[in-house]
Design a protein around this motif. Structure first.
Motif, PDB file in Angstrom:
ATOM      1  N   GLY A   6       0.831  -1.202   0.000  1.00 46.63           N
ATOM      2  CA  GLY A   6       0.000   0.000   0.000  1.00 46.63           C
ATOM      3  C   GLY A   6       0.865   1.251   0.000  1.00 46.63           C
ATOM      4  N   MET A   7       1.940   1.232   0.779  1.00 47.37           N
ATOM      5  CA  MET A   7       2.840   2.370   0.856  1.00 47.37           C
ATOM      6  C   MET A   7       3.571   2.557  -0.468  1.00 47.37           C
ATOM      7  SD  MET A   7       3.917   4.852   2.690  1.00 47.37           S
ATOM      8  CE  MET A   7       3.671   4.517   4.418  1.00 47.37           C
ATOM      9  N   GLU A   8       4.017   1.481  -1.078  1.00 44.49           N
ATOM     10  CA  GLU A   8       4.715   1.565  -2.360  1.00 44.49           C
ATOM     11  C   GLU A   8       3.786   2.117  -3.448  1.00 44.49           C
ATOM     12  OE1 GLU A   8       6.389  -2.244  -3.256  1.00 44.49           O
ATOM     13  OE2 GLU A   8       7.745  -2.177  -1.531  1.00 44.49           O
ATOM     14  N   ALA A   9       2.555   1.631  -3.449  1.00 43.01           N
ATOM     15  CA  ALA A   9       1.591   2.113  -4.436  1.00 43.01           C
ATOM     16  C   ALA A   9       1.314   3.600  -4.223  1.00 43.01           C
ATOM     17  CB  ALA A   9       0.289   1.316  -4.350  1.00 43.01           C
ATOM     18  N   LEU A  10       1.198   4.000  -2.970  1.00 44.30           N
ATOM     19  CA  LEU A  10       0.955   5.403  -2.657  1.00 44.30           C
ATOM     20  C   LEU A  10       2.136   6.275  -3.078  1.00 44.30           C
ATOM     21  CD1 LEU A  10      -0.868   7.508  -1.366  1.00 44.30           C
ATOM     22  CD2 LEU A  10       0.185   6.963   0.842  1.00 44.30           C
ATOM     23  N   GLU A  11       3.345   5.798  -2.814  1.00 41.97           N
ATOM     24  CA  GLU A  11       4.533   6.549  -3.213  1.00 41.97           C
ATOM     25  C   GLU A  11       4.628   6.676  -4.732  1.00 41.97           C
ATOM     26  OE1 GLU A  11       8.034   5.061  -1.284  1.00 41.97           O
ATOM     27  OE2 GLU A  11       7.254   5.513   0.709  1.00 41.97           O
ATOM     28  N   GLN A  12       4.245   5.634  -5.445  1.00 40.91           N
ATOM     29  CA  GLN A  12       4.239   5.704  -6.905  1.00 40.91           C
ATOM     30  C   GLN A  12       3.217   6.727  -7.402  1.00 40.91           C
ATOM     31  OE1 GLN A  12       3.569   1.712  -8.287  1.00 40.91           O
ATOM     32  NE2 GLN A  12       5.712   1.094  -8.005  1.00 40.91           N
ATOM     33  N   LYS A  13       2.050   6.742  -6.758  1.00 39.79           N
ATOM     34  CA  LYS A  13       1.028   7.709  -7.132  1.00 39.79           C
ATOM     35  C   LYS A  13       1.502   9.134  -6.846  1.00 39.79           C
ATOM     36  CE  LYS A  13      -3.051   4.794  -6.684  1.00 39.79           C
ATOM     37  NZ  LYS A  13      -4.333   4.584  -6.001  1.00 39.79           N
ATOM     38  N   ILE A  14       2.177   9.317  -5.726  1.00 39.22           N
ATOM     39  CA  ILE A  14       2.710  10.633  -5.373  1.00 39.22           C
ATOM     40  C   ILE A  14       3.743  11.067  -6.404  1.00 39.22           C
ATOM     41  CG2 ILE A  14       4.155  11.872  -3.702  1.00 39.22           C
ATOM     42  CD1 ILE A  14       2.702  10.248  -1.497  1.00 39.22           C
ATOM     43  N   LYS A  16       4.003  10.116  -9.540  1.00 36.97           N
ATOM     44  CA  LYS A  16       3.320  10.431 -10.796  1.00 36.97           C
ATOM     45  C   LYS A  16       2.625  11.785 -10.714  1.00 36.97           C
ATOM     46  CE  LYS A  16       2.567   5.766 -12.515  1.00 36.97           C
ATOM     47  NZ  LYS A  16       1.576   4.740 -12.887  1.00 36.97           N
ATOM     48  N   ALA A  17       2.019  12.076  -9.569  1.00 35.28           N
ATOM     49  CA  ALA A  17       1.339  13.358  -9.397  1.00 35.28           C
ATOM     50  C   ALA A  17       2.349  14.503  -9.440  1.00 35.28           C
ATOM     51  CB  ALA A  17       0.564  13.375  -8.081  1.00 35.28           C
ATOM     52  N   GLN A  18       3.516  14.308  -8.824  1.00 37.25           N
ATOM     53  CA  GLN A  18       4.558  15.335  -8.851  1.00 37.25           C
ATOM     54  C   GLN A  18       5.045  15.587 -10.280  1.00 37.25           C
ATOM     55  OE1 GLN A  18       7.307  13.585  -6.035  1.00 37.25           O
ATOM     56  NE2 GLN A  18       6.675  14.994  -4.406  1.00 37.25           N
ATOM     57  N   GLU A  19       5.223  14.514 -11.029  1.00 38.79           N
ATOM     58  CA  GLU A  19       5.655  14.651 -12.423  1.00 38.79           C
ATOM     59  C   GLU A  19       4.605  15.397 -13.239  1.00 38.79           C
ATOM     60  OE1 GLU A  19       6.434  10.641 -13.662  1.00 38.79           O
ATOM     61  OE2 GLU A  19       8.283  10.503 -12.482  1.00 38.79           O
ATOM     62  N   ARG A  20       3.331  15.101 -12.977  1.00 37.57           N
ATOM     63  CA  ARG A  20       2.254  15.782 -13.688  1.00 37.57           C
ATOM     64  C   ARG A  20       2.228  17.268 -13.343  1.00 37.57           C
ATOM     65  NH1 ARG A  20      -2.928  13.765 -11.928  1.00 37.57           N
ATOM     66  NH2 ARG A  20      -3.710  15.819 -11.462  1.00 37.57           N
ATOM     67  N   VAL A  21       2.472  17.586 -12.084  1.00 38.52           N
ATOM     68  CA  VAL A  21       2.512  18.993 -11.672  1.00 38.52           C
ATOM     69  C   VAL A  21       3.658  19.711 -12.378  1.00 38.52           C
ATOM     70  CG1 VAL A  21       3.038  20.524  -9.724  1.00 38.52           C
ATOM     71  CG2 VAL A  21       1.368  18.691  -9.452  1.00 38.52           C
ATOM     72  N   ILE A  22       4.805  19.085 -12.467  1.00 43.30           N
ATOM     73  CA  ILE A  22       5.956  19.686 -13.138  1.00 43.30           C
ATOM     74  C   ILE A  22       5.644  19.928 -14.613  1.00 43.30           C
ATOM     75  CG2 ILE A  22       8.330  19.237 -13.883  1.00 43.30           C
ATOM     76  CD1 ILE A  22       8.717  17.796 -11.141  1.00 43.30           C
ATOM     77  N   ARG A  23       5.061  18.947 -15.282  1.00 43.28           N
ATOM     78  CA  ARG A  23       4.707  19.099 -16.701  1.00 43.28           C
ATOM     79  C   ARG A  23       3.657  20.197 -16.882  1.00 43.28           C
ATOM     80  NH1 ARG A  23       4.314  13.526 -16.535  1.00 43.28           N
ATOM     81  NH2 ARG A  23       2.059  13.677 -16.698  1.00 43.28           N
ATOM     82  N   THR A  24       2.666  20.203 -16.007  1.00 44.54           N
ATOM     83  CA  THR A  24       1.604  21.190 -16.101  1.00 44.54           C
ATOM     84  C   THR A  24       2.148  22.598 -15.872  1.00 44.54           C
ATOM     85  OG1 THR A  24       0.001  19.563 -15.332  1.00 44.54           O
ATOM     86  CG2 THR A  24      -0.657  21.861 -15.194  1.00 44.54           C
ATOM     87  N   LYS A  25       3.038  22.754 -14.907  1.00 47.65           N
ATOM     88  CA  LYS A  25       3.632  24.060 -14.631  1.00 47.65           C
ATOM     89  C   LYS A  25       4.459  24.530 -15.819  1.00 47.65           C
ATOM     90  CE  LYS A  25       6.397  26.783 -11.413  1.00 47.65           C
ATOM     91  NZ  LYS A  25       6.807  27.674 -12.448  1.00 47.65           N
ATOM     92  N   ALA A  26       5.197  23.632 -16.427  1.00 46.81           N
ATOM     93  CA  ALA A  26       5.995  23.998 -17.600  1.00 46.81           C
ATOM     94  C   ALA A  26       5.083  24.464 -18.732  1.00 46.81           C
ATOM     95  CB  ALA A  26       6.859  22.819 -18.044  1.00 46.81           C
ATOM     96  N   ALA A  27       3.987  23.759 -18.943  1.00 49.55           N
ATOM     97  CA  ALA A  27       3.035  24.151 -19.991  1.00 49.55           C
ATOM     98  C   ALA A  27       2.386  25.489 -19.640  1.00 49.55           C
ATOM     99  CB  ALA A  27       1.963  23.077 -20.163  1.00 49.55           C
ATOM    100  N   TYR A  28       2.060  25.696 -18.374  1.00 54.93           N
ATOM    101  CA  TYR A  28       1.479  26.964 -17.926  1.00 54.93           C
ATOM    102  C   TYR A  28       2.459  28.113 -18.154  1.00 54.93           C
ATOM    103  CZ  TYR A  28       0.188  30.649 -14.646  1.00 54.93           C
ATOM    104  OH  TYR A  28      -0.094  31.865 -14.080  1.00 54.93           O
ATOM    105  N   ASP A  29       3.707  27.917 -17.750  1.00 55.50           N
ATOM    106  CA  ASP A  29       4.724  28.954 -17.930  1.00 55.50           C
ATOM    107  C   ASP A  29       4.907  29.305 -19.403  1.00 55.50           C
ATOM    108  OD1 ASP A  29       5.124  29.050 -15.192  1.00 55.50           O
ATOM    109  OD2 ASP A  29       6.940  27.802 -15.224  1.00 55.50           O
ATOM    110  N   GLU A  30       4.893  28.298 -20.254  1.00 54.84           N
ATOM    111  CA  GLU A  30       5.019  28.539 -21.695  1.00 54.84           C
ATOM    112  C   GLU A  30       3.819  29.316 -22.221  1.00 54.84           C
ATOM    113  OE1 GLU A  30       5.494  26.083 -25.903  1.00 54.84           O
ATOM    114  OE2 GLU A  30       5.697  25.003 -24.013  1.00 54.84           O
ATOM    115  N   ALA A  31       2.617  28.956 -21.765  1.00 60.13           N
ATOM    116  CA  ALA A  31       1.406  29.649 -22.200  1.00 60.13           C
ATOM    117  C   ALA A  31       1.418  31.109 -21.738  1.00 60.13           C
ATOM    118  CB  ALA A  31       0.162  28.929 -21.669  1.00 60.13           C
TER     119      ALA A  31
END
Length: 75
Positions: A6-14, A16-31
């Protein structure tokens, strides 16, 4: 053992969420950067249009300045 999985799955989800935030912020900054460039171009075109109108006007410099300053004081 279920707790570890459960902890490993949660850490993986965290992660992935961090990576998505980084990608989204980069796209926002570009926009935002693209928007600022477009707004700067619009401002430059408006300034050119004003200069052209003043140049082609039969009004004197003093008349134009008086008109603009009167309009500012009325607002």
């Amino acid at each position: 053992m279920a707790r570890t999985v459960g902890m490993e799955a949660l850490e993986q989800k965290i992660e992935k969420a961090q990576e998505r935030v980084i990608r989204t912020k980069a796209a926002y900054d570009e926009a935002v950067n693209d928007l600022q460039k477009l707004l700067d171009k619009k401002t430059a075109l408006e300034e050119q249009e004003i200069i052209k109108a003043v140049t082609n006007s039969k009004k004197s410099y003093a008349e134009i300045i008086r008109y603009l300053t009167e309009a500012e004081t009325e607002d």
